[in-house]
Scaffold this motif. Structure first.
Motif, PDB file in Angstrom:
ATOM      1  N   LEU A   1       1.374  -1.683  -0.176  1.00  0.00           N
ATOM      2  CA  LEU A   1      -0.164  -0.207  -0.044  1.00  0.00           C
ATOM      3  C   LEU A   1       1.074   1.235   0.066  1.00  0.00           C
ATOM      4  N   HIS A   2       0.667   2.447  -1.268  1.00  0.00           N
ATOM      5  CA  HIS A   2       1.456   3.551  -1.029  1.00  0.00           C
ATOM      6  C   HIS A   2       0.519   4.093  -1.868  1.00  0.00           C
ATOM      7  N   VAL A   3       0.440   5.516  -1.084  1.00  0.00           N
ATOM      8  CA  VAL A   3      -1.328   6.914  -1.516  1.00  0.00           C
ATOM      9  C   VAL A   3      -0.037   7.392  -1.966  1.00  0.00           C
ATOM     10  N   THR A   4      -0.365   8.033  -3.604  1.00  0.00           N
ATOM     11  CA  THR A   4       0.344   9.084  -3.605  1.00  0.00           C
ATOM     12  C   THR A   4      -1.320  10.473  -4.029  1.00  0.00           C
ATOM     13  N   MET A   5      -0.766  11.612  -3.756  1.00  0.00           N
ATOM     14  CA  MET A   5      -2.390  12.578  -3.287  1.00  0.00           C
ATOM     15  C   MET A   5      -1.569  13.601  -4.537  1.00  0.00           C
ATOM     16  N   MET A   6      -2.507  14.087  -5.501  1.00  0.00           N
ATOM     17  CA  MET A   6      -1.937  15.060  -6.499  1.00  0.00           C
ATOM     18  C   MET A   6      -2.673  16.320  -6.622  1.00  0.00           C
ATOM     19  N   SER A   7      -2.001  17.038  -7.260  1.00  0.00           N
ATOM     20  CA  SER A   7      -2.879  18.502  -7.075  1.00  0.00           C
ATOM     21  C   SER A   7      -2.359  19.110  -8.503  1.00  0.00           C
ATOM     22  N   ARG A   8      -2.894  19.827  -9.012  1.00  0.00           N
ATOM     23  CA  ARG A   8      -1.922  21.446 -10.007  1.00  0.00           C
ATOM     24  C   ARG A   8      -1.103  21.915  -9.044  1.00  0.00           C
ATOM     25  N   LYS A   9      -1.470  22.036  -8.315  1.00  0.00           N
ATOM     26  CA  LYS A   9       0.059  23.243  -6.899  1.00  0.00           C
ATOM     27  C   LYS A   9       0.517  22.276  -6.111  1.00  0.00           C
ATOM     28  N   GLY A  10       0.352  20.607  -5.520  1.00  0.00           N
ATOM     29  CA  GLY A  10       0.714  19.439  -4.919  1.00  0.00           C
ATOM     30  C   GLY A  10       1.057  20.607  -3.124  1.00  0.00           C
ATOM     31  N   VAL A  11      -0.411  21.122  -2.349  1.00  0.00           N
ATOM     32  CA  VAL A  11      -0.228  21.724  -1.400  1.00  0.00           C
ATOM     33  C   VAL A  11      -1.320  21.366  -0.815  1.00  0.00           C
ATOM     34  N   LEU A  12      -0.764  20.927  -0.077  1.00  0.00           N
ATOM     35  CA  LEU A  12      -2.287  20.346   1.424  1.00  0.00           C
ATOM     36  C   LEU A  12      -2.719  21.939   1.992  1.00  0.00           C
ATOM     37  N   PRO A  13      -4.451  21.778   2.329  1.00  0.00           N
ATOM     38  CA  PRO A  13      -4.779  22.448   3.213  1.00  0.00           C
ATOM     39  C   PRO A  13      -4.402  22.915   4.331  1.00  0.00           C
ATOM     40  N   GLU A  14      -4.682  24.124   4.776  1.00  0.00           N
ATOM     41  CA  GLU A  14      -4.122  24.593   5.694  1.00  0.00           C
ATOM     42  C   GLU A  14      -4.546  23.525   6.837  1.00  0.00           C
ATOM     43  N   ALA A  15      -4.521  24.324   8.295  1.00  0.00           N
ATOM     44  CA  ALA A  15      -5.801  23.086   9.502  1.00  0.00           C
ATOM     45  C   ALA A  15      -6.301  24.581  10.046  1.00  0.00           C
ATOM     46  N   ASP A  16      -7.495  23.632  10.675  1.00  0.00           N
ATOM     47  CA  ASP A  16      -8.937  25.038  10.925  1.00  0.00           C
ATOM     48  C   ASP A  16      -7.445  25.433  11.571  1.00  0.00           C
ATOM     49  N   PHE A  17      -7.914  27.201  11.252  1.00  0.00           N
ATOM     50  CA  PHE A  17      -7.661  28.363  12.320  1.00  0.00           C
ATOM     51  C   PHE A  17      -8.836  28.694  13.463  1.00  0.00           C
ATOM     52  N   TYR A  18      -8.176  29.167  14.539  1.00  0.00           N
ATOM     53  CA  TYR A  18      -9.220  29.863  15.482  1.00  0.00           C
ATOM     54  C   TYR A  18      -9.579  31.176  15.552  1.00  0.00           C
ATOM     55  N   CYS A  19     -11.335  31.634  15.650  1.00  0.00           N
ATOM     56  CA  CYS A  19     -11.151  33.033  14.782  1.00  0.00           C
ATOM     57  C   CYS A  19     -12.856  33.200  15.325  1.00  0.00           C
ATOM     58  N   GLU A  20     -12.674  34.604  15.667  1.00  0.00           N
ATOM     59  CA  GLU A  20     -13.693  35.217  16.229  1.00  0.00           C
ATOM     60  C   GLU A  20     -15.311  34.865  15.762  1.00  0.00           C
ATOM     61  N   ILE A  21     -16.404  33.826  16.601  1.00  0.00           N
ATOM     62  CA  ILE A  21     -17.805  34.232  15.964  1.00  0.00           C
ATOM     63  C   ILE A  21     -18.433  34.107  16.789  1.00  0.00           C
ATOM     64  N   PRO A  22     -19.308  35.194  16.913  1.00  0.00           N
ATOM     65  CA  PRO A  22     -20.054  35.711  15.173  1.00  0.00           C
ATOM     66  C   PRO A  22     -18.502  36.858  14.223  1.00  0.00           C
ATOM     67  N   TYR A  23     -18.557  37.133  13.644  1.00  0.00           N
ATOM     68  CA  TYR A  23     -17.372  37.872  12.957  1.00  0.00           C
ATOM     69  C   TYR A  23     -17.181  39.255  12.626  1.00  0.00           C
TER      70      TYR A  23
END
Length: 556
Positions: free
Chosen positions: A240-262
């Protein structure tokens, strides 16, 4: 007469539409058609379609309440139920992320409560599970539905209002060729993939979902003595080996803390956007971009200076936004970003530039339907990706799993660049991918690029299509010549008014409402997820109730 309303689909859009209808108004007759056998869960959260390891990327604090919040619902579950969900009571909080199937259970519970509320308020509500709507016909005074019953019997119904709340459009057959999957759903199908070379197109949450489904079929994630997550492969799964591919080859960022409501925006406000819509017809997108820049400078001048914002254009902003991530090895970036996001969450610290972009995307979306053909293409090609990346962050647990798989030697990321080709015919199984100056061959290949935009030609109801009342969307292009009228250019999606009703001139009822996400994406590019389902459901339900009030006044 009691208005007769049909809702096609009982996922989030159908649920929020139902919520808007079942208050203490004059009695309504509501019929809900659901193709699945158990209504109220929605495709992205249904247990038959999703693996239990798949995580949602919306926390309770962001999820619009139906009858209660997700956190309140979880807190009133028994310990046995929470154990079944894999949730510890002590860890329940409004900013936590939970498996997709847990959201499915929550939505089902809310749906059931709405049925009871509606009946208590005098409405007649019928739920037809395992009933697939096969056709829709608009008529002068009503709308005909042709429906296939569970036993295959063809049924016909007539309604005053019909809501297409069909949500995501995923293929019924996922594996269209041996080892070639055109969607990560239904996820259980991916469990049959052997421990081999697997390619996944897409590095967003859909791609991560597919990856985790395959990985948990051949191993498990466990915490080590230091509390770090590790992946432990089962015996005989060395292949088993997985290759993830995209145009830029970047991963999404981790959810970031922010104030809610905006917090309110200062420059890129709704009023400012409405003003440029009214006054800047020929260069609307550039005017919107100037508001974007002004807001970003105000919120985070250091970041604006670092990326050279003052010199950027619509065409170059994405390159500057992704520059650091594209030039850093993806797993190095992921580990660094995760550590930052975890620290910020602990101390309730908001990264202002991320927060500014997050708040701006919904405001800027107001201008998109008003762009001319050229600017609409510029927006989709260059500018949109900044907002999508910013709001499509993923749970911290998802990043930890990616890092664990990489440490175990099971995962790589590849950038394909702008020119890539996928060939599933030159091999017996899987696919060959050409891109990024390399050729990769996979025994199994999964397209996890998510929901694609659909247009009028993709409407699954033949009579509706034949009637020609559902048309490909257009946008107004201002002519530079004096005395020459503006032209309408077809852009994709379908033509709808502000109540989500098809626009046509025929002498037919206009009480069909299209709340199906796939047909809205081109002109409403940020219509994704449960918050959008709430907005659509509210708009549609209020339009139906307003029409009913108008009819009563006309009779009076």
């Amino acid at each position: 007469m009691t208005p007769k309303i049909a809702i096609i689909g009982s996922g989030p859009t159908g649920i929020y539409t139902l919520k808007g209808l079942v208050g203490k108004s004059e009695p309504l007759s509501i019929t809900i058609f659901e193709s699945e056998s158990d209504p109220g869960k929605g495709t992205p959260y249904h247990p038959a379609l999703n693996d239990r390891a798949m995580l949602s990327n919306i926390a309770s604090i962001e999820l619009p309440p139906v009858c209660e919040t997700l956190m309140d619902w979880l807190l009133r579950q028994t310990d046995e139920e929470l154990q079944r969900f894999g949730i510890e009571r002590a860890n329940i909080n409004e900013r936590e992320f939970y498996p997709r199937v847990v959201l499915g259970e929550f939505l089902y519970a809310q749906f059931s409560q709405l049925l009871n509320i509606g009946k208590a308020n005098g409405h007649t509500i019928e739920v037809k599970a395992s009933h697939r709507v096969a056709d829709i016909e608009l008529r002068p005074a009503d709308i005909r539905l042709s429906v296939t019953a569970p036993d295959g019997e063809a049924l016909e119904f007539a309604f005053d209002h019909v809501v297409m709340a069909t949500g995501h459009d995923f293929p019924e057959t996922t594996e269209i060729r041996p080892g070639y999957y055109v969607s990560p759903w239904p996820a259980p199908v991916l469990k049959s993939i052997k421990p081999c070379k697997v390619g996944i197109l897409g590095t967003s949450l859909s791609g991560i979902d597919a990856l985790i489904t395959v990985a948990t079929a051949h191993g498990s994630f466990l915490l080590d003595e230091q509390g770090d997550l590790q992946y432990h492969a089962l015996p005989d799964t060395e292949g088993l080996h997985v290759t993830m591919m995209s145009r830029k080859g970047v991963l999404p960022e981790a959810d970031f803390y922010c104030e809610i409501p905006y917090r309110p925006l200062q420059f890129c406000t709704e009023a400012a956007i409405e003003n440029v819509i009214a006054t800047r017809r020929h260069d609307l997108l550039d005017a919107v971009f100037e508001l974007f820049k002004a807001e970003l400078v105000f919120c985070d001048p250091e970041y604006a200076s670092r990326i050279g914002l003052s010199q950027l254009t619509v065409e170059t902003v994405a390159k500057a936004y992704f520059q650091d991530r594209e030039t850093t090895p993806p797993f190095v970036w992921a580990a660094r970003n995760l550590a930052e996001a975890e620290a910020n969450k602990l101390r309730h610290y908001t990264v202002e530039w991320r927060y500014a972009i997050l708040r701006m995307h919904e405001v800027i979306a107001l201008a998109i339907p008003h762009l001319n053909e050229k600017d609409l293409e510029r927006f989709h090609r260059h500018f949109k990706t900044v907002f999508v990346d910013d709001y499509a962050t993923v749970p911290h647990a998802s990043i930890r799993r990616l890092l664990a798989l990489h440490r175990a030697g099971k995962l790589d990321i590849v950038a394909l660049g702008n020119d890539s080709d996928i060939d599933n015919k030159a091999v017996e199984r899987g696919a060959i991918v050409h891109g990024g100056n390399q050729t990769l061959q996979f025994d199994a290949f999964i397209d996890a690029t998510g929901q694609h935009t659909l247009s009028a030609r993709d409407i699954p109801f033949p009579t509706l299509k034949k009637q020609g009342v559902v048309r490909k969307a257009t946008t107004s292009v201002s002519s530079p010549l004096v005395g020459v009228e503006d032209q309408l250019v077809r852009t994709g999606g379908i033509d709808l008014d502000d109540k989500f009703r098809p626009i046509f001139q025929d002498n037919l009822t206009n009480q069909l409402y299209c709340g199906s996400i796939a047909f809205l994406l081109h002109k409403l590019p940020f219509v994704q997820g449960i918050t959008s389902a709430r907005d659509i459901g509210y708009t549609v339900s209020q339009a139906i109730l307003d029409t009913k009030k108008t009819s009563v006044l006309e009779v009076a």
